[in-house]
Design an enzyme around this catalytic site. Structure first.
Site, PDB file in Angstrom:
ATOM      1  N   ASP A 122      51.843  39.112  37.583  1.00 18.06           N
ATOM      2  CA  ASP A 122      52.149  37.961  36.738  1.00 18.06           C
ATOM      3  C   ASP A 122      51.457  38.144  35.375  1.00 18.06           C
ATOM      4  OD1 ASP A 122      49.863  37.790  38.387  1.00 18.06           O
ATOM      5  OD2 ASP A 122      49.807  35.618  38.282  1.00 18.06           O
ATOM      6  N   GLU A 151      39.039  43.789  34.074  1.00 23.71           N
ATOM      7  CA  GLU A 151      40.207  43.587  34.937  1.00 23.71           C
ATOM      8  C   GLU A 151      41.309  44.612  34.706  1.00 23.71           C
ATOM      9  OE1 GLU A 151      43.262  39.881  35.870  1.00 23.71           O
ATOM     10  OE2 GLU A 151      42.255  40.015  33.929  1.00 23.71           O
TER      11      GLU A 151
END
Length: 593
Positions: free
Chosen positions: A348, A537
């Site tokens: 996403d 991340e």
């Protein structure tokens, strides 16, 4: 097309606080090509042929799938606070839409809502003051952690596990956090709860660091979630209970078999439960119809898609979803469900889920159509789960179960070969079941069949050549070939995809390309660590000058931590101990970074 301000006003001015922004919660309804594809102008004459049959609802409607579920009171913040929730999220009081859903109520929710309804129209009423009086922000535990620039990259990762570990504590009443019985490791940053598919890659690193206790604790937490809710939710918040994430629990349980410390069939009931969740309604489907995550194609093939039981904005990304839906020309509830389904995928967001029919510039996020797409990685994982279930049932003496799961795996493999293998591209791709065609975009998801052992050696060789020609970037393996501004597209690279590719290629004997990807990825991670003493991340796979950079795009700022990056890097350093990244310290780069 309405402006962002119009979208926000629609959410604020709805008489019930829900009409535009949060459609009423209803049990999952069947949706066939007629329900969504016709709305998109795909099959204008297919209504009668594609209408889905009525199906029997489960006795306890989603997200509480188990009859007599003990957690049926785990309402989400939107369900608890209704119009107050909508107004707070639309107000912009908090810069991050995730902040309010994670807040701790200081009084019973029904009492807070009643106070709001009494006070909201009074002169001088301040929403911000009301929220400050009745809610406390959820805070990250204070670890007093400061990166030590004298630590090597591997030492830094080992020292991060205690920082990212959360112990079960007294559960604050009425909050969105779901209770767990055992310690667990969170990703970091804004993600302060347990996440599903992230955790598999984190557990790899825990294994490499010798933290077998935490690996077992986390697996037991996922078993607890399956026992309690009938699924592993996206994350351990009540607002995640309507969706899951890529089903990697089977991969988690295989870690124990490799250790030899746990009987392989110990988690067999939980694996059955998860498979049943993904296949709910499949046995009642006619060709050309779908229910929740199961899709029966016109030729009778049964494959799966991502889904969410709600068609309303995600509570943790409320304002972003409202704005996205109002930027397009599709019914808002269709956009909301497709956004949620993409969140279940873990990707996403990405051009992977967007409309491919518009030539030229990348499609807008408002064209998202996740539920029309049958993803290769999801179906490869379910094939692996079915194969594993067949083996475990046989070991447990359940011959009927073993035969049933083996037959399902065989049928799925044939369907994947028929619909998701693209011989001209030399890769596995996703399939658009509304349009009856393979998707044309190449993504790194093509490596999942290699990783789980579904691909043939000939397919693996073709995929390796395709990866080298089209997705191998300066800093590792790219996610897609598209630069869209979404975080799961160029120029970003993600740790889990590097691991799946490297191990998948090694499984099929392509050590050279596996080593090339590992070398480039470790050099990228080490370059940023050398300069900023942290792992993040995601990473940009193109460097600025000689500097590695953290990734960009998406709905929130780049997050530090970071669970799955730590896990993959730790395991890669175990596989490639001579790589210069292993000794990276402050001022000492890897490969000249």
């Amino acid at each position: 097309m309405r402006s962002n301000r119009d979208a926000i006003r629609a959410a604020q001015d709805s008489p019930s606080g829900t009409a535009h922004a949060v459609p009423p919660v209803t049990p999952a309804a069947p949706d066939g090509p007629n329900a969504q594809a016709v709305a998109e102008g795909v099959h204008p004459a297919a209504e009668a042929a594609t209408r889905e049959p009525a199906v029997t609802r489960l006795p306890c409607p989603p997200p509480h799938r188990l009859e007599g579920c003990a957690h049926a009171d785990a309402l989400s913040p939107a369900e608890r606070y209704g119009e107050l929730f909508v107004r707070v999220q639309a107000s912009g009081i908090f810069a991050d839409s995730k902040t309010f859903p994670d807040c701790l109520p200081l009084a019973p929710p029904e009492e807070i809502l009643a106070r709001y309804q009494r006070q909201r129209d009074l002169p001088g009423f301040s929403l911000e003051a009301f929220v400050a009086e009745h809610f406390a922000r959820s805070t990250v535990p204070d670890s007093h952690y400061v990166s030590n620039p004298d630590q090597s990259l591997r030492e830094h990762i080992d020292s991060l596990w205690p920082v990212l570990t959360r112990d079960p504590i007294d559960h604050p009443p009425w909050c969105s956090l779901l209770p767990l019985p055992h310690p667990y490791v969170v990703p970091g940053g804004r993600f302060g709860e347990l996440y599903y598919w992230d955790s598999y890659f984190t557990m790899l690193g825990l294994e490499a660091s010798g933290r077998h206790d935490l690996v077992r604790a986390m697996a037991d937490n996922f078993a607890y979630l399956l026992d309690s809710y009938g699924l592993v939710p996206n994350g351990t918040r009540s607002y995640y209970l309507s969706r899951s994430q890529p089903p990697v629990f089977t991969l988690m349980t295989e870690l124990f078999e490799a250790q030899g410390v746990e009987p392989p069939h110990a988690y067999l009931p939980h694996l059955r439960t998860e498979h049943a969740f993904w296949m709910d309604g499949a046995e009642r489907l006619c060709p050309g119809t779908a229910h929740r995550r199961a899709v029966r194609l016109p030729d009778g093939s049964l494959l799966n898609r991502y889904w969410d039981d709600h068609a309303r904005p995600r509570e943790e990304s409320f304002l972003e979803d409202v704005v996205t839906a109002h930027r397009g020309d599709r019914p808002a509830h269709l956009v909301f469900r497709d956004l949620r389904a993409a969140a279940e995928s873990g990707w996403d967001f990405s051009s992977r889920w967007l409309d491919e029919s518009a030539p030229g510039t990348p499609a807008s996020l408002s064209t998202i159509r996740t539920t029309a797409i049958l993803p290769i990685d999801l179906n490869a994982l379910l094939w692996h789960a079915e194969t594993r279930l067949a083996t475990l049932c046989e070991r447990a003496g359940d011959a009927d179960g073993a035969a049933r799961y083996a037959a399902m795996a065989h049928a799925r493999r044939e369907a994947i070969e028929r619909h998701l293998w693209h011989p001209e591209l030399g890769a596995f791709v996703d399939y658009d079941w509304h349009r009856g065609a393979r998707r044309q975009c190449l993504t790194a998801a093509t490596v999942m069949p290699l990783f789980v052992g579904l691909a043939s050696d000939e397919q693996a060789a073709a995929i390796g050549a395709t990866l080298r020609a089209r997705l191998l970037a300066e800093g590792g393996l790219a996610t897609t070939c598209v630069r869209s501004g979404e975080q799961w597209d160029q120029p970003n690279g993600w740790a889990p995809l590097q691991w799946l590719a490297i191990q998948g290629l090694r499984r099929h004997g392509d050590e050279a390309l596996a080593h090339e990807i590992a070398d480039r990825w470790l050099s990228t991670v080490a370059g940023l660590y050398r300069r900023e003493y942290k792992l993040v991340e995601k990473y940009r796979l193109r460097r600025k000058g000689r500097h590695a950079l953290g990734g960009g795009g998406g709905e929130y700022p780049l997050q530090d931590g970071f669970g799955w990056t730590n896990g993959v890097v730790a395991m890669l350093l175990q596989h490639y101990p001579e790589h210069p990244a292993a000794g990276t310290r402050a001022g000492v780069g890897a490969n000249g970074n």
